[in-house]
Design a protein around this motif. Sequence first.
Motif, PDB file in Angstrom:
ATOM      1  N   TYR A 195     -15.447  52.565  16.709  1.00 37.43           N
ATOM      2  CA  TYR A 195     -14.502  51.454  16.584  1.00 37.43           C
ATOM      3  C   TYR A 195     -14.525  50.572  17.828  1.00 37.43           C
ATOM      4  O   TYR A 195     -14.776  51.039  18.945  1.00 37.43           O
TER       5      TYR A 195
ATOM      6  N   GLN B 204     -12.527  39.412   9.653  1.00 33.32           N
ATOM      7  CA  GLN B 204     -13.594  40.005   8.841  1.00 33.32           C
ATOM      8  C   GLN B 204     -14.944  39.356   9.152  1.00 33.32           C
ATOM      9  O   GLN B 204     -15.960  40.043   9.329  1.00 33.32           O
TER      10      GLN B 204
ATOM     11  N   CYS C 241     -16.219  40.519  12.589  1.00 33.77           N
ATOM     12  CA  CYS C 241     -16.731  41.893  12.584  1.00 33.77           C
ATOM     13  C   CYS C 241     -18.080  41.985  11.877  1.00 33.77           C
ATOM     14  O   CYS C 241     -18.978  42.709  12.322  1.00 33.77           O
TER      15      CYS C 241
ATOM     16  N   HIS D 254     -20.616  43.347  14.344  1.00 37.64           N
ATOM     17  CA  HIS D 254     -20.663  44.797  14.131  1.00 37.64           C
ATOM     18  C   HIS D 254     -21.068  45.056  12.680  1.00 37.64           C
ATOM     19  O   HIS D 254     -22.045  44.497  12.221  1.00 37.64           O
TER      20      HIS D 254
ATOM     21  N   ASP E 142     -18.258  45.766  10.008  1.00 38.20           N
ATOM     22  CA  ASP E 142     -17.163  45.197   9.216  1.00 38.20           C
ATOM     23  C   ASP E 142     -15.854  45.505   9.933  1.00 38.20           C
ATOM     24  O   ASP E 142     -15.842  46.172  10.975  1.00 38.20           O
ATOM     25  N   LEU E 143     -14.753  45.008   9.357  1.00 36.40           N
ATOM     26  CA  LEU E 143     -13.435  45.437   9.816  1.00 36.40           C
ATOM     27  C   LEU E 143     -13.303  46.942   9.619  1.00 36.40           C
ATOM     28  O   LEU E 143     -13.942  47.527   8.740  1.00 36.40           O
TER      29      LEU E 143
ATOM     30  N   CYS F   1     -12.959  46.363  14.684  1.00 37.95           N
ATOM     31  CA  CYS F   1     -14.204  46.404  13.916  1.00 37.95           C
ATOM     32  C   CYS F   1     -14.776  47.822  13.987  1.00 37.95           C
ATOM     33  O   CYS F   1     -14.304  48.659  14.756  1.00 37.95           O
ATOM     34  N   TYR F   2     -15.802  48.064  13.202  1.00 35.09           N
ATOM     35  CA  TYR F   2     -16.509  49.330  13.342  1.00 35.09           C
ATOM     36  C   TYR F   2     -18.003  49.113  13.136  1.00 35.09           C
ATOM     37  O   TYR F   2     -18.448  48.146  12.512  1.00 35.09           O
TER      38      TYR F   2
END
Length: 239
Positions: free
Chosen positions: A20, A33, A36, A40, A42-43, A215-216
């Motif tokens: 995260y 969204q 992210c 990255h 996505d959320l 985000c992740y």
Amino acid sequence: IKVSLTLSLLSFSLCQERQYYFVKKFLNWDEAQRYCRKHHTDLATIGNSKDVKQFLDIVSSADDDVWIGLYSNINWTWSGLLNRWWDYDCAKKFPFVCYNGNISVVNKFVAVDEAMSWSNARTYCRHNFTDLATIGNIKENQWVQTLVPTGYWAWTGLYRDENIYWSDKSSFGFSNWDHISNLIGSDARICGATSKARSAKWKFLPCQTRLPFVCYSFKGEFYRSLVKQMTDLGRKFSR
């Protein structure tokens, strides 16, 4: 192809550990969204209790709510004209308002001063009257308000299907809800937020609210790159 790609992504995602990233930019949910997905994967999706623990470590410096990837499309069974109704846990017990379709318009609403869950209240109303109150216009809304003391809650017949999704299209299985009310108003969609103060328990807010967000991606550059490619392909074929 669409189904195959989606299943492949979900299967891969469940096998990897999420990383995260707390982003202290105040954006609405859609802007967060897009950010992210650009930087990255996505959320944030939170899929189990281990994710919750890691998420809390990441937001330790956050003072208030943050966006996560959760959202819900609103599809009410009956629609009203005012925005004074609230979304609440149907298992909670409140007094309620029934309506009787067999008597005059003026007296058709009946307040029942006994606390029940929403489903039990509906059963009671259907057995003793017609159903839980359906409110079709401003005049009826005002009449029902006169039956409920100021500062108190009462069930009406309004309900919706959950229609809850994760931004990355992960399956919705694990849940970590905060048992609070959500003011929905006339919104067609509401978006998920959480906070360190509430132990990362989830709630919904209007999607236009500006918040920091999380985000992740998956741990390791290879995993992040591969999942992003699969996610992009899935979106391409789902258009």
